[in-house]
Design a protein around this motif. Structure first.
Motif, PDB file in Angstrom:
ATOM      1  N   PHE A  45       0.967  -1.053   0.009  1.00  0.00           N
ATOM      2  CA  PHE A  45      -0.257  -0.129   0.008  1.00  0.00           C
ATOM      3  C   PHE A  45       0.850   1.126  -0.015  1.00  0.00           C
ATOM      4  O   PHE A  45       1.643   1.378   0.924  1.00  0.00           O
ATOM      5  CB  PHE A  45      -0.883   0.033   1.039  1.00  0.00           C
ATOM      6  N   ARG A  46       0.722   2.093  -0.934  1.00  0.00           N
ATOM      7  CA  ARG A  46       1.378   3.372  -0.860  1.00  0.00           C
ATOM      8  C   ARG A  46       0.421   4.080  -0.238  1.00  0.00           C
ATOM      9  O   ARG A  46      -0.662   4.300  -0.373  1.00  0.00           O
ATOM     10  CB  ARG A  46       1.823   3.828  -2.482  1.00  0.00           C
ATOM     11  N   THR A  47       1.278   5.169   0.742  1.00  0.00           N
ATOM     12  CA  THR A  47       0.044   6.091   1.302  1.00  0.00           C
ATOM     13  C   THR A  47      -0.449   7.155   0.319  1.00  0.00           C
ATOM     14  O   THR A  47       0.335   7.477  -0.803  1.00  0.00           O
ATOM     15  CB  THR A  47       0.901   6.704   2.531  1.00  0.00           C
ATOM     16  N   PHE A  48      -1.303   8.035   0.462  1.00  0.00           N
ATOM     17  CA  PHE A  48      -1.918   8.914  -0.390  1.00  0.00           C
ATOM     18  C   PHE A  48      -0.675   9.690  -0.925  1.00  0.00           C
ATOM     19  O   PHE A  48       0.238  10.362  -0.220  1.00  0.00           O
ATOM     20  CB  PHE A  48      -2.658   9.839   0.584  1.00  0.00           C
ATOM     21  N   ASP A  49      -0.898   9.750  -2.370  1.00  0.00           N
ATOM     22  CA  ASP A  49       0.049  10.592  -2.946  1.00  0.00           C
ATOM     23  C   ASP A  49      -0.600  11.535  -4.077  1.00  0.00           C
ATOM     24  O   ASP A  49      -0.907  11.530  -5.169  1.00  0.00           O
ATOM     25  CB  ASP A  49       0.849   9.739  -3.841  1.00  0.00           C
ATOM     26  N   PHE A  50      -1.134  12.632  -3.215  1.00  0.00           N
ATOM     27  CA  PHE A  50      -1.993  13.862  -3.967  1.00  0.00           C
ATOM     28  C   PHE A  50      -1.220  14.496  -4.786  1.00  0.00           C
ATOM     29  O   PHE A  50       0.027  15.076  -4.245  1.00  0.00           O
ATOM     30  CB  PHE A  50      -2.840  14.330  -2.899  1.00  0.00           C
ATOM     31  N   SER A 105       7.328  17.966 -17.647  1.00  0.00           N
ATOM     32  CA  SER A 105       6.082  17.424 -16.735  1.00  0.00           C
ATOM     33  C   SER A 105       5.672  16.272 -17.462  1.00  0.00           C
ATOM     34  O   SER A 105       5.424  16.051 -18.489  1.00  0.00           O
ATOM     35  CB  SER A 105       5.203  18.598 -17.078  1.00  0.00           C
ATOM     36  N   ARG A 106       5.241  15.230 -16.467  1.00  0.00           N
ATOM     37  CA  ARG A 106       4.476  14.114 -16.945  1.00  0.00           C
ATOM     38  C   ARG A 106       3.130  14.304 -17.347  1.00  0.00           C
ATOM     39  O   ARG A 106       2.561  13.446 -18.108  1.00  0.00           O
ATOM     40  CB  ARG A 106       4.661  12.921 -16.029  1.00  0.00           C
ATOM     41  N   GLU A 107       2.687  15.388 -17.241  1.00  0.00           N
ATOM     42  CA  GLU A 107       1.317  15.903 -17.850  1.00  0.00           C
ATOM     43  C   GLU A 107       1.298  16.193 -19.297  1.00  0.00           C
ATOM     44  O   GLU A 107       0.446  16.450 -19.963  1.00  0.00           O
ATOM     45  CB  GLU A 107       0.857  16.723 -16.936  1.00  0.00           C
ATOM     46  N   PRO A 120       5.390   7.800  -0.655  1.00  0.00           N
ATOM     47  CA  PRO A 120       5.976   8.273  -2.040  1.00  0.00           C
ATOM     48  C   PRO A 120       6.672   9.653  -1.682  1.00  0.00           C
ATOM     49  O   PRO A 120       6.750  10.122  -0.781  1.00  0.00           O
ATOM     50  CB  PRO A 120       4.604   8.675  -2.605  1.00  0.00           C
ATOM     51  N   MET A 121       7.491  10.194  -2.880  1.00  0.00           N
ATOM     52  CA  MET A 121       7.831  11.379  -2.930  1.00  0.00           C
ATOM     53  C   MET A 121       8.993  11.921  -1.886  1.00  0.00           C
ATOM     54  O   MET A 121       9.049  13.084  -1.421  1.00  0.00           O
ATOM     55  CB  MET A 121       6.839  12.505  -2.842  1.00  0.00           C
ATOM     56  N   VAL A 122       9.764  10.862  -1.225  1.00  0.00           N
ATOM     57  CA  VAL A 122      10.549  11.420  -0.115  1.00  0.00           C
ATOM     58  C   VAL A 122      11.924  11.763  -0.905  1.00  0.00           C
ATOM     59  O   VAL A 122      12.187  11.309  -1.812  1.00  0.00           O
ATOM     60  CB  VAL A 122      10.844  10.122   0.892  1.00  0.00           C
ATOM     61  N   ILE A 145      11.490   5.531  -4.372  1.00  0.00           N
ATOM     62  CA  ILE A 145      12.788   6.230  -4.866  1.00  0.00           C
ATOM     63  C   ILE A 145      12.121   6.871  -6.207  1.00  0.00           C
ATOM     64  O   ILE A 145      12.008   6.134  -7.393  1.00  0.00           O
ATOM     65  CB  ILE A 145      14.056   5.427  -5.192  1.00  0.00           C
ATOM     66  N   GLU A 146      11.477   8.199  -6.280  1.00  0.00           N
ATOM     67  CA  GLU A 146      11.046   8.635  -7.426  1.00  0.00           C
ATOM     68  C   GLU A 146      11.595  10.082  -7.598  1.00  0.00           C
ATOM     69  O   GLU A 146      11.102  11.052  -8.280  1.00  0.00           O
ATOM     70  CB  GLU A 146       9.563   8.518  -7.472  1.00  0.00           C
ATOM     71  N   THR A 147      12.434  10.656  -6.632  1.00  0.00           N
ATOM     72  CA  THR A 147      13.200  11.954  -6.925  1.00  0.00           C
ATOM     73  C   THR A 147      14.681  11.713  -6.934  1.00  0.00           C
ATOM     74  O   THR A 147      15.016  10.828  -6.442  1.00  0.00           O
ATOM     75  CB  THR A 147      12.830  12.730  -5.685  1.00  0.00           C
ATOM     76  N   ASN A 152       8.212   7.228 -13.319  1.00  0.00           N
ATOM     77  CA  ASN A 152       7.368   8.282 -13.859  1.00  0.00           C
ATOM     78  C   ASN A 152       7.830   9.575 -13.427  1.00  0.00           C
ATOM     79  O   ASN A 152       8.223  10.702 -14.069  1.00  0.00           O
ATOM     80  CB  ASN A 152       5.764   7.894 -13.504  1.00  0.00           C
ATOM     81  N   ASP A 153       7.703   9.830 -11.946  1.00  0.00           N
ATOM     82  CA  ASP A 153       8.147  10.919 -11.345  1.00  0.00           C
ATOM     83  C   ASP A 153       9.762  11.068 -11.553  1.00  0.00           C
ATOM     84  O   ASP A 153      10.324  12.196 -11.471  1.00  0.00           O
ATOM     85  CB  ASP A 153       7.646  10.897  -9.933  1.00  0.00           C
ATOM     86  N   LEU A 154      10.543  10.051 -11.365  1.00  0.00           N
ATOM     87  CA  LEU A 154      11.747  10.140 -11.254  1.00  0.00           C
ATOM     88  C   LEU A 154      12.376  10.626 -12.748  1.00  0.00           C
ATOM     89  O   LEU A 154      13.270  11.443 -12.686  1.00  0.00           O
ATOM     90  CB  LEU A 154      12.464   8.659 -11.054  1.00  0.00           C
TER      91      LEU A 154
END
Ligand code: PEP
Ligand code: MG
Length: 571
Positions: free
Chosen positions: A332-337, A457-459, A385-387, A423-425, A447-449
Motif C-alpha cells: 500500500f502506498r500512502t496517499f500521493d495527492f 512535466s509528466r502531464e 511516496p515522494m521522499v 525512489i522517485e526523486t 514516472n516521477d523520477l
C-alpha cells in the motif's frame, strides 16, 4: 500521446467528437425563501427525468454490468428517505439543489457506514457517483450533447453515464476522458458495453480537434492523433494477436508461474501488479501475479466529498485484503495527492489550506492506523511516496513505529508489516545508500523520477513515460546498486517497465521485482520467460559511459543471448 488508465481494452479508430462538460464541482449558493419552491421543483424534475432515462436505457443495454449499475441507480433515485432529506435541506438551510444533493448523499453514506451497513460498503462509490450525476443533470439546460451520426471516438473532460447513454452509443467506438475514476459508473457502463476506453488522459479535449482522426490503442495504452494507415493496421493486428494470446494464457498461466523464472545468477524474479481500484482487483485474481507491488490508495477516495475517516478507510483496506489470497503480498502506498490527483473533498475543503503540514500529518496517522489495523494476520508492505531527505524518511519510519506500537498497546492485532519508500526523486536516488539502511524496501517510481530528473512535466502530452534517458538510467543503477549492497529488496514500478526494450538491462542491473499495470502482466510474464540475459561484469562501467537513448537500446540488446533484438512492436 500520453496514456492514462485503461478502462476497457481494445483498439478503435475514427474521427474525434469533442464534448466539454460542466465541472462536477459543487456550486454552493444561498437562495432566498421565495426561491425555495423553484429549487425543490428543479430537483424533483431532475430526479424524475434521470429515473425515466435510466429505466428506458435498462431495456436497451445488453451488458449485465450496465444493467446492474442502472438497477442500483434506479433504486437510490426512488429512495424517499434521501429525497425528503434533500428537500428539507433546501428548505431549512436555504441552499441550492446541487449543494443539498451533495451534502445529503454524503451524510447518508456516513450514516450507513457508521451503522456498518454491508450494502453501503459495496455501493459507496456508486452513491457518490450518483450524487455527481444528479448534480450534472441539474444543470442539464446548459448541456448540449453532440450529435453522433458516424462511427467516432468520443473525447470529453467528464461525462455522466446518463449523458453518455443518451447519445447515439452505437456509433461511439472509443472513449477518451480527461477525468474519470476506474470505479465510476461510466467505467462500468463502458466495460459492460466493451467500448475501448482510456481515462485520465490529460488535456485530451485541448490537444485533439473535432474531426481529427484518433487511434485509441487501449491494449498498449497509447493514443495517436492523425496516425498513418500503417500504424492503424499494425494496432488492429496486434490487438488480434493479443486477444488470442490472452485466451492461450488462461490455461498456461499456472504452470508458467510454477516454474518461477530465475535471473542469470539464480535469483527468483517476481511480477507484481500496479492497482488503482477495488474494481481492478476482480480482474487480477485470474492473472499471474505474485502480489501487488503498488496500490495507489489515493484513487480509492477520489470521489469522496469528505476526507475519509479511519473507519471508512479501514473497511476499504480490509475489503481489499479479504479479496486477495493470504500469500499475496500487498504494497500500500500512502496517499500521493498532487494537482492532477486531487480528491473531491480536498478541492472543496478550504480548511485544508489552514495548516497544511499539521493536517497532512493527522491524515497520514489516520491512514496508517487504518492500514495497520486491517493488516491483522497478513503480510503487507507500506510505502511512502515522494521522499527526498534522510531526516524526512527517519521521521516517517518513526511515525509508523509509534502508530503501530500504540495500536498494539491498545489491544489491536496487527500483521507483519514492512516499511519502505518510493525512489522517485533524484534526491532519493542519490541518497539511496543511506536510505537503504533505514527502510525495509525500495520501489523505484520511474514516472516521477523521469519528470524531476529531466525537468519535463509528466502531464505534457508529448512526453513519453516509457522511454529511458541516460540520466534516469544512471539514477536507477545507483539505486539498485545501493539497495543490493544493503540487502534491501528493490522493485521497479513506473511505466518504464511497460517498455520491454529495457528488460534485459534491468535484469542485468539486479532488478528482480517488476510491478506493472494489470494488462501488461501477461506480456511481461511471457517476455521474462523467453528472455535469456547474460551477466556483464563491466555493466556499471558501461552504464557510466552511456550518453544517448540509442546507446541504451544497444546496451540492452548486447545483454540478450537469445532472440536477437528486443525492440517493441508497438510504438
Ligand atoms: C511513479 O512515479 O513512477 C509511480 C509509480 O507513481 P505514480 O505514477 O503514481 O506517481
Ligand atoms: Mg510517483
Amino acid at each position: 500521446m500520453q496514456e492514462g488508465f485503461v478502462i476497457t481494452e481494445g483498439v478503435a479508430c475514427g474521427p474525434a467528437v469533442i464534448f466539454k462538460n460542466d465541472s462536477p464541482m459543487v456550486n454552493i449558493v444561498h437562495i432566498s425563501p421565495e426561491q425555495v419552491d423553484a429549487e425543490i421543483n428543479l430537483y424533483l424534475n431532475t430526479v424524475d427525468r434521470t429515473y425515466r432515462l435510466f429505466l428506458s436505457e435498462k431495456n436497451n443495454v445488453s451488458a449485465d454490468m450496465a444493467k446492474e449499475f442502472l438497477d442500483a441507480a434506479i433504486l437510490y433515485l426512488t429512495d424517499n428517505y434521501i429525497k425528503e432529506r434533500i428537500i428539507h435541506k433546501i428548505k431549512d438551510e436555504l441552499c441550492n439543489a446541487e449543494a443539498a444533493v451533495m451534502q445529503c448523499y454524503h451524510e447518508y453514506i456516513s450514516d450507513l457506514i457508521g451503522m456498518n451497513d454491508p450494502f453501503v460498503l459495496h455501493n459507496e462509490f456508486e452513491l457518490h457517483n450518483l450524487a455527481e450525476t444528479i448534480i450534472l443533470e441539474l444543470r442539464k439546460k446548459k448541456v448540449h450533447l453532440p450529435e453522433i451520426t458516424e462511427d467516432s471516438i468520443l473525447i470529453c473532460n467528464n461525462i455522466t453515464p446518463a449523458q453518455f447513454l443518451t447519445m447515439n452509443t452505437e456509433h461511439i467506438k472509443g472513449v477518451l476522458l480527461e477525468d474519470g475514476n476506474t470505479q465510476s459508473h461510466l467505467a462500468i457502463v463502458l466495460r459492460g458495453s466493451k467500448i475501448p476506453a482510456i481515462f485520465n488522459v490529460s488535456n485530451a479535449t485541448k490537444v485533439i480537434q473535432n474531426g481529427e482522426t484518433v487511434l485509441v490503442d487501449a491494449y498498449a495504452n497509447r493514443i495517436y492523433i492523425s496516425p498513418l494507415d500503417e500504424l492503424i493496421w499494425q494496432s488492429f493486428n496486434n490487438a488480434k494477436k493479443y486477444q488470442s494470446g490472452n485466451e492461450r494464457h488462461t490455461d498456461t498461466i499456472k504452470p508458467l508461474m510454477a516454474q518461477y523464472k530465475t535471473s542469470p545468477d539464480g535469483e527468483r524474479m517476481r511480477i507484481l501488479a500496479n492497482i488503482n481500484s477495488v474494481a481492478e482487483l476482480t480482474k487480477l485474481t485470474c492473472l499471474p501475479s505474485s502480489g501487488i507491488g503498488l496500490f495507489r490508495t489515493e484513487f480509492l477516495f477520489m470521489n469522496c466529498s469528505h476526507e475519509p475517516s479511519e473507519e471508512e478507510q479501514y473497511l476499504v483496506y480490509k475489503k481489499i485484503m479479504d479479496m486477495l489470497p493470504r500469500n499475496y503480498e500487498i504494497t500500500f502506498r500512502t496517499f500521493d495527492f498532487s494537482a492532477d490527483k486531487l480528491p473531491l473533498y480536498m478541492s472543496m475543503s478550504s480548511a485544508f489550506n489552514v495548516d497544511s503540514n499539521q493536517h497532512n500529518k493527522q491524515s497520514l496517522i489516520k491512514q496508517l492506523r487504518a492500514i495497520i489495523r486491517a493488516s491483522a494476520k497478513r503480510h503487507i508492505r507500506i510505502m511512502f511516496p515522494m521522499v527526498a531527505e534522510y531526516e524526512q524518511v527517519r521521521e516517517l519510519v518513526d511515525l509508523f513505529n509509534s502508530v503501530k506500537s500504540l495500536l498494539m498497546d491498545t489491544g489491536h492485532e496487527v500483521g507483519w508489516i514492512k516499511i519502505g519508500i518510493m525512489i522517485e526523486t533524484p534526491a532519493g536516488a542519490i541518497m539511496s545508500d543511506s536510505l537503504a539502511q533505514i527502510v525495509d524496501f525500495f520501489s523505484i517510481g520511474t514516472n516521477d523520477l523521469t519528470q524531476y530528473t529531466e525537468a519535463c512535466s509528466r502531464e505534457d502530452p508529448t512526453h513519453r513515460n516509457d522511454e529511458l534517458t541516460p540520466a534516469v538510467l544512471k539514477l536507477i543503477n545507483l539505486t539498485v546498486h545501493n539497495a543490493r549492497k544493503h540487502h534491501t529488496p528493490v522493485c521497479i514500478c513506473g511505466e518504464l517497465v511497460h517498455n520491454l526494450d529495457y528488460l534485459a538491462l534491468f535484469i542485468s542491473m539486479g532488478l528482480r521485482d517488476f510491478s506493472v499495470a494489470p494488462f501488461y502482466l501477461n506480456r511481461l510474464l511471457e517476455k521474462i520467460h523467453e528472455l535469456e540475459v547474460k551477466i556483464e561484469p563491466l555493466l556499471d562501467e558501461k552504464i557510466d559511459c552511456i550518453r544517448t537513448k540509442n546507446e541504451i537500446y544497444d546496451l540492452n540488446d548486447s545483454l540478450i543471448t537469445t532472440h536477437g533484438s528486443n525492440r517493441r512492436i508497438i510504438d
